[in-house]
Scaffold this active site. Sequence first.
Site, PDB file in Angstrom:
ATOM      1  N   TYR A  97      -2.629  -1.146  10.327  1.00 36.48           N
ATOM      2  CA  TYR A  97      -2.571  -1.392   8.883  1.00 36.48           C
ATOM      3  C   TYR A  97      -1.270  -0.857   8.281  1.00 36.48           C
ATOM      4  O   TYR A  97      -0.576  -1.557   7.531  1.00 36.48           O
ATOM      5  CB  TYR A  97      -3.774  -0.745   8.198  1.00 36.48           C
ATOM      6  CG  TYR A  97      -3.869  -1.051   6.723  1.00 36.48           C
ATOM      7  CD1 TYR A  97      -4.399  -2.273   6.295  1.00 36.48           C
ATOM      8  CD2 TYR A  97      -3.424  -0.150   5.767  1.00 36.48           C
ATOM      9  CE1 TYR A  97      -4.484  -2.568   4.941  1.00 36.48           C
ATOM     10  CE2 TYR A  97      -3.514  -0.438   4.419  1.00 36.48           C
ATOM     11  CZ  TYR A  97      -4.043  -1.650   4.011  1.00 36.48           C
ATOM     12  OH  TYR A  97      -4.118  -1.938   2.672  1.00 36.48           O
ATOM     13  N   SER A 102       0.852  -1.182   0.000  1.00 42.13           N
ATOM     14  CA  SER A 102       0.000   0.000   0.000  1.00 42.13           C
ATOM     15  C   SER A 102       0.886   1.230   0.000  1.00 42.13           C
ATOM     16  O   SER A 102       2.049   1.171   0.420  1.00 42.13           O
ATOM     17  CB  SER A 102      -0.891   0.002   1.246  1.00 42.13           C
ATOM     18  OG  SER A 102      -1.504   1.261   1.448  1.00 42.13           O
TER      19      SER A 102
END
Length: 242
Positions: A165, A142
């Site tokens: 995350y 990401s």
Amino acid sequence: MTNKRQALVTGANKGIGLAIAKGLAEAGFCVWLGARDRVRGEHAVAGLRELGLDAKLLVIDVADEASVNHAAALLAGEIDALQVLVNNAGIAADMSKAPSEVRMQDMKAVFEVNLFGPVRVTQAFLPLLKAGDRARIVMMSSGVGSLALITDPTSIYSSVNLLDYTASKVALNAVTVAFAKELQPLGIKVNAVEPGHVRTDLNGNSGVLTPQEGAATALKFALIGDDGPTGGFFGSHGRQPW
């Protein structure tokens, strides 16, 4: 056994994973859709088969070592080699919580899927990948996995402050480099990619890109030739900063 090129995509019953699976099948692969839920996985496989694509289900929970090992054993009984592995499965906990409010149990759950999942899947399927002759491994990272971007005030990723995350994706990038170094002498290329801000269940479908657009970079690096890079981090506009 079959001589057809084989690919495995985890978390492939929906979203970006399903789009990657579709793209690989369209490129001529027999694609194994890794899914934790059998019913949802079967539905996704049926959808690809209706399009005339070669797709099969592999039930696998990347957070469960026994499930991963069982899936690897099953696949080894079906195919001789694996040419592509896309570690796509990922989760996020409560994205509204400040870092100081994140529960340790939730952070551990995120790491089990986003970080330890790709490690255990790669390790379990490595014998098939080694037999695949210059296989490709793609880690779905990401933009928040880049320390440079999340500390750059001009980057959209600097506005995101997700403890669990973000930390899992930063660590996944390091895992990518480690596997790339080990496997480079075997001709196996390992790269991390970031799909961009894609509309998925993970972000409440708040993204601006379609799953198909988000799958493009992963497909590119799943299909790179022998002259392609390894151990890198890439997005739609090229190499990303660590």
